[in-house]
Scaffold this motif. Structure first.
Motif, PDB file in Angstrom:
ATOM      1  N   VAL A   1     -61.856-115.764   4.424  1.00  0.00           N
ATOM      2  CA  VAL A   1     -61.634-115.445   2.661  1.00  0.00           C
ATOM      3  C   VAL A   1     -62.818-115.911   2.064  1.00  0.00           C
ATOM      4  CG1 VAL A   1     -60.244-115.388   0.858  1.00  0.00           C
ATOM      5  CG2 VAL A   1     -59.047-114.960   3.180  1.00  0.00           C
ATOM      6  N   ILE A   2     -63.369-115.202   1.106  1.00  0.00           N
ATOM      7  CA  ILE A   2     -64.406-115.690   0.450  1.00  0.00           C
ATOM      8  C   ILE A   2     -64.455-115.375  -0.962  1.00  0.00           C
ATOM      9  CG2 ILE A   2     -66.143-116.064   2.490  1.00  0.00           C
ATOM     10  CD1 ILE A   2     -67.902-113.460   1.239  1.00  0.00           C
ATOM     11  N   GLY A   3     -65.151-115.769  -2.044  1.00  0.00           N
ATOM     12  CA  GLY A   3     -65.059-115.160  -3.241  1.00  0.00           C
ATOM     13  C   GLY A   3     -65.468-113.646  -3.357  1.00  0.00           C
TER      14      GLY A   3
ATOM     15  N   PRO B   1     -66.715-119.897  -0.014  1.00  0.00           N
ATOM     16  CA  PRO B   1     -65.855-119.861   1.083  1.00  0.00           C
ATOM     17  C   PRO B   1     -64.526-120.521   0.247  1.00  0.00           C
ATOM     18  CG  PRO B   1     -67.522-120.665   2.005  1.00  0.00           C
ATOM     19  CD  PRO B   1     -68.207-120.435   0.423  1.00  0.00           C
ATOM     20  N   THR B   2     -63.459-119.448   0.171  1.00  0.00           N
ATOM     21  CA  THR B   2     -62.375-119.904  -0.516  1.00  0.00           C
ATOM     22  C   THR B   2     -61.305-121.130  -0.044  1.00  0.00           C
ATOM     23  OG1 THR B   2     -61.843-117.630  -1.085  1.00  0.00           O
ATOM     24  CG2 THR B   2     -60.002-118.948  -1.479  1.00  0.00           C
ATOM     25  N   HIS B   3     -61.390-121.341   1.233  1.00  0.00           N
ATOM     26  CA  HIS B   3     -60.707-122.728   1.699  1.00  0.00           C
ATOM     27  C   HIS B   3     -61.315-123.911   1.185  1.00  0.00           C
ATOM     28  CE1 HIS B   3     -64.009-122.279   4.715  1.00  0.00           C
ATOM     29  NE2 HIS B   3     -64.063-123.615   4.862  1.00  0.00           N
ATOM     30  N   ALA B   4     -62.639-123.897   1.136  1.00  0.00           N
ATOM     31  CA  ALA B   4     -63.422-125.113   0.182  1.00  0.00           C
ATOM     32  C   ALA B   4     -63.017-124.996  -0.906  1.00  0.00           C
ATOM     33  CB  ALA B   4     -65.041-124.733   0.607  1.00  0.00           C
ATOM     34  N   LYS B   5     -63.070-123.930  -1.668  1.00  0.00           N
ATOM     35  CA  LYS B   5     -62.430-124.127  -3.332  1.00  0.00           C
ATOM     36  C   LYS B   5     -61.162-124.568  -3.439  1.00  0.00           C
ATOM     37  CE  LYS B   5     -64.130-121.027  -6.119  1.00  0.00           C
ATOM     38  NZ  LYS B   5     -64.285-119.972  -6.938  1.00  0.00           N
ATOM     39  N   LEU B   6     -60.525-124.587  -2.287  1.00  0.00           N
ATOM     40  CA  LEU B   6     -58.818-124.966  -2.575  1.00  0.00           C
ATOM     41  C   LEU B   6     -58.691-126.275  -1.951  1.00  0.00           C
ATOM     42  CD1 LEU B   6     -56.956-121.630  -1.983  1.00  0.00           C
ATOM     43  CD2 LEU B   6     -57.603-122.452  -3.896  1.00  0.00           C
TER      44      LEU B   6
ATOM     45  N   SER C   1     -70.158-128.010   8.643  1.00  0.00           N
ATOM     46  CA  SER C   1     -71.003-127.222   7.556  1.00  0.00           C
ATOM     47  C   SER C   1     -69.905-126.323   6.689  1.00  0.00           C
ATOM     48  CB  SER C   1     -71.906-126.272   8.403  1.00  0.00           C
ATOM     49  OG  SER C   1     -72.839-126.873   9.191  1.00  0.00           O
ATOM     50  N   LEU C   2     -70.400-126.124   5.680  1.00  0.00           N
ATOM     51  CA  LEU C   2     -69.772-125.091   4.644  1.00  0.00           C
ATOM     52  C   LEU C   2     -69.940-123.815   5.218  1.00  0.00           C
ATOM     53  CD1 LEU C   2     -68.357-124.375   1.651  1.00  0.00           C
ATOM     54  CD2 LEU C   2     -70.571-124.478   0.891  1.00  0.00           C
ATOM     55  N   GLY C   3     -69.054-123.092   5.213  1.00  0.00           N
ATOM     56  CA  GLY C   3     -69.291-121.592   5.608  1.00  0.00           C
ATOM     57  C   GLY C   3     -68.049-120.924   5.719  1.00  0.00           C
ATOM     58  N   ALA C   4     -68.052-119.719   6.410  1.00  0.00           N
ATOM     59  CA  ALA C   4     -66.724-118.600   6.503  1.00  0.00           C
ATOM     60  C   ALA C   4     -66.902-118.145   7.835  1.00  0.00           C
ATOM     61  CB  ALA C   4     -66.928-117.726   5.429  1.00  0.00           C
TER      62      ALA C   4
END
Length: 445
Positions: free
Chosen positions: A12-14, A21-26, A416-419
């Motif tokens: 899941v991404i914006g 990446p939504t998991h990083a935002k939460l 890393s930041l990613g999806a």
């Protein structure tokens, strides 16, 4: 598995266009979770229809995300003109027993109401500091389709489809659900245009979207719309001006009227974004780009370029030019303030959406784009490994592998930041190239 890992595994991404990446935002706690249902780009019709079609799923996705970040309240921001959707969502929030936790707030029909920092202020009266993010003032913002995808992730369903509006000077305006990786040409062919060569295509909304060089690309998880206009339309001609041409025009013609600054949404929130000063630097050949760090505060909403400037110049493009120069020299804007106040004139300088539509010549095309069910039967799909902010996904399949719809084909690189990315249809991997995986759909080769 906890919610964060479900979201992470589902890729899941914006979905509003940025692709974070939504998991990083939460991962951080916040006081408010805000739903960005403003959909302020003219002609795009995705979010307003998703809220009508999937109210319970969007509410459940919002609630789950809000509870996870320990938000004391979840707020759905929707333009007041969408009265039917607002009534429906309020009814469903009450029916699901969430009235004490979640509410719908009506937004003014202004541009850019969907800018994260404008949205935060409109819903909470807080102002995100310069060069910062909503989390700094206790807010996390997610898009409508992102909330829907969170709900789907909770059921174990990865992101393999997206919703797209096809609009503009075309016979059939519509919104469709499409498999990720399908060719853009296949999507556009649904709108009834006989000869696509007569048109230019904007990828995204008419304000922030860019004119495509060709239509041979592929849909990603963050694709939201395609606007087709004749090649001689004002908007296409304006958006087709190169950065160098914009620089020359601005250098010779800017009269320093300040309109670009006075109507800038970030300036009106109290930020130091002053496009007229960046244009002034251009005119005087100022070589010290350090003094133009304010260009980095530009959100590239294009209000200055497509609405404010009476001389039809290119302030946003000049901001981008200086952003590039600053990046080349490794210079980053350093805020000198912590607290900000909206400027006293703000309420009198907001840009009404209808006036904007008139100004950019889209009134004749500002019509519904109803949801239409289309069964796409592509021969190939091409899944990008980088559909998001961060590092591209690492392939976990090889050439010749048979894959199923929903199967993981790309994982997040370590540390890393990613999806993650998944196949949207059944098929066989035939090529891995250019940060993408090509799959022959259907019968195996």
């Amino acid at each position: 598995m906890d919610l964060l890992n479900l979201i992470k595994d589902a890729g899941v991404i914006g979905a509003g266009g940025a692709g974070f990446p939504t998991h990083a935002k939460l991962t951080s706690k916040a006081e408010y979770l805000l739903l960005n249902g403003a959909e302020c780009e003219p002609l795009l019709r995705v979010d307003q229809q998703l809220m009508k079609l999937f109210p319970d799923e969007i509410i459940r996705g919002m609630e789950a995300a809000g509870r996870y970040i320990e938000a004391r309240k979840a707020i759905l921001g929707i333009k007041g003109k969408h009265k039917e959707v607002i009534v429906l969502l309020r009814e469903r929030i009450a029916a699901l027993g969430l009235s004490n936790y979640m509410e719908v707030m009506e937004l003014r029909d202004i541009y850019p109401a969907g800018d994260e920092q404008v949205l935060v202020h409109e819903l909470t009266q807080r102002i995100v500091p310069e060069a910062s993010i909503p989390l700094k003032v206790g807010c996390v913002v997610i898009n409508t389709e992102t909330a829907l995808n969170i709900c789907n992730a909770m059921a174990g369903n990865p992101v393999t489809e997206t919703y797209i509006t096809i609009a503009g000077d075309i016979p059939q305006r519509m919104t469709v659900k499409v498999p990720v990786g399908i060719s853009i040409r296949d999507v556009i062919e649904q709108c009834g245009v006989q000869d696509i060569a007569d048109y230019a295509i904007i990828d995204g909304g008419p304000m922030m979207g860019s004119v495509m060089n060709d239509v041979e690309g592929y849909v990603t998880k963050k694709s939201k719309g395609y606007v087709l206009l004749k090649k001689d339309h004002f908007l296409i001609r304006k958006k087709s001006v190169s950065l160098n041409r914009a620089r020359i025009i601005g250098k010779t013609a800017c009269e320093q009227c300040r309109m670009c600054t006075d109507l800038c949404p970030r300036y009106l929130l109290g930020h130091n974004m002053q496009p007229h000063k960046v244009m002034r630097a251009l005119s005087y050949n100022l070589d010290d780009v350090k003094e133009q760090q304010i260009a980095q505060l530009c959100c590239e909403c294009n209000a200055c370029e497509l609405f404010s400037c009476p001389a039809n110049l290119h302030p946003k493009s000049v901001n981008i030019l200086y952003k590039q120069k600053l990046a080349e020299q490794g210079i980053r804007y350093q805020p000198i303030q912590i607290d900000f106040q909206a400027r006293s004139a703000r309420d009198h300088r907001l840009i009404p959406s209808k006036r904007l539509v008139i100004k950019i010549g889209l009134t004749a095309f500002d019509k519904p784009a109803p949801m239409k069910q289309v069964e796409f039967r592509p021969e190939y799909i091409q899944i990008a490994l980088r559909q998001h902010i961060g590092a591209p996904a690492t392939p976990v399949v090889g050439i010749g592998d048979q894959v199923k719809a929903g199967q993981l084909i790309g994982k997040i690189p370590d540390n890393s930041l990613g999806a993650t990315v998944h196949s949207s249809l059944d098929g066989t991997v035939i090529e891995i190239k250019d940060n993408s995986i090509v799959i022959k759909v259907g019968s195996y080769v």
